[in-house]
Design a protein around this motif. Structure first.
Motif, short mmCIF file in Angstrom:
data_model
loop_
_atom_site.label_atom_id
_atom_site.label_comp_id
_atom_site.label_asym_id
_atom_site.label_seq_id
_atom_site.Cartn_x
_atom_site.Cartn_y
_atom_site.Cartn_z
N ILE A 24 5.82 3.98 -8.65
CA ILE A 24 4.53 3.34 -8.92
C ILE A 24 3.49 3.66 -7.86
O ILE A 24 2.38 3.12 -7.88
N VAL A 47 1.17 5.69 -7.44
CA VAL A 47 0.30 6.69 -8.06
C VAL A 47 -1.16 6.34 -7.78
O VAL A 47 -1.52 5.18 -7.61
N GLU A 104 -3.63 6.22 -9.70
CA GLU A 104 -4.23 5.35 -10.72
C GLU A 104 -4.04 3.86 -10.45
O GLU A 104 -4.74 3.04 -11.03
N LEU A 105 -3.09 3.51 -9.61
CA LEU A 105 -2.83 2.09 -9.34
C LEU A 105 -3.34 1.65 -7.96
O LEU A 105 -3.02 0.55 -7.51
N LYS A 106 -4.14 2.50 -7.34
CA LYS A 106 -4.71 2.11 -6.04
C LYS A 106 -5.70 0.97 -6.24
O LYS A 106 -6.54 1.03 -7.14
N GLY A 107 -5.59 -0.06 -5.43
CA GLY A 107 -6.46 -1.23 -5.59
C GLY A 107 -5.86 -2.28 -6.50
O GLY A 107 -6.41 -3.36 -6.63
N PHE A 108 -4.76 -1.94 -7.15
CA PHE A 108 -4.06 -2.89 -8.00
C PHE A 108 -3.02 -3.64 -7.17
O PHE A 108 -2.35 -3.06 -6.33
#
Lengths: 147, 147
Positions: free
Chosen positions: B113, B115, B117-121
DNA sequence: ATTTAATTTTGTATTAATTTCAATTTTATT
DNA sequence: AATAAAATTGAAATTAATACAAAATTAAAT
């Protein structure tokens, strides 16, 4: 709803997947292609009932069941009461925000299941489901704390 | 059922997780620790009703809800009607056999996970759910074909 | 084109897991 | 022992999904 697909394209899409293109099936497919929000059966029903006043929930369920069997959609089981449906059948992960409820896609390597412990197992489907707070909601929380 | 844990151990386990150790909670915990089959609420209920004849389903649900909140168990959403519960809260994947229904654990790297695309999540929970045919069932099928 | 057969769609009833919640019971505190 | 707090129960409600027979639509055959 964006109108991105012609009837002919939708019919062909279904035919390619060995599905006879009825009106309902075309409309459900069109909805799924134009609304990539991982909708529930009810989302689809609520959206189409205006167009097709005689539509029944059962038809939506039947259609989705058929779509699944033919590989047009995948069902998402995200710890909610309702199942969601995803027209994107390429391998990817899902993130559901516990605050706004939105479901985001993200890329995952298929290699993750290449483990010794699954040798001899036949793999049909892989779901990667992540739960937490999405970037947008997290930034909203941060802004509130700063004030 | 294997008796691997003493009452004192079970009480301490609950206390460490900030849960007051009632009889029902101890029994549910004991069942979960000794039966690592990812049971449903009903599995737990059916198993404990002999010991505690006055047990209600609601109490099992209440207990599991509390256990989840306190991080003792995780709920598994495996495209079935019923939720399953897992006392193993370490990061790992689940494989459900479509034939025998058994759920197997397997190791997964947490890196999957990490990745862009999940930065800040904010990630609270990750489910890796694999569906297919397990080794045992697959071998049975092979043997039948060979005869 | 009309009849017949096959398929699709509908609507109602059912199922079953989970939730709600007030009443009861149990446990803890004064 | 009396009182307060917490846990448990049981019955009813909720609701997503399914089952299925009847109705409607579409396709095939004469």
């Amino acid at each position: 709803m964006k109108m991105t697909y012609t009837i002919v394209e939708l019919r062909d899409y279904l035919k390619r997947h060995d599905i006879k293109p009825s009106t309902i099936r075309i409309k459900v497919l069109e909805y799924l292609l134009n609304n990539r929000i991982h909708p529930t059966a009810d989302d689809i029903y609520q959206s189409l009932i205006n167009d097709i006043p005689t539509l029944s929930k059962t038809s939506v369920y039947n259609t989705l069941e058929l779509f699944m069997k033919k590989g047009v959609v995948n069902a998402l089981s995200l710890k909610e009461k309702e199942l969601r449906y995803d027209i994107n059948t390429y391998f990817h992960g899902h993130f559901r925000c516990e605050i706004c409820g939105n479901v985001y896609d993200f890329p995952v390597s298929e290699k993750i299941i290449a483990v010794e412990e699954l040798k001899g197992f036949v793999i049909r489907n892989v779901d990667i489901n992540v739960y937490g707070i999405c970037k947008k909601c997290n930034e909203k929380i941060k802004n509130k704390e700063e004030k």
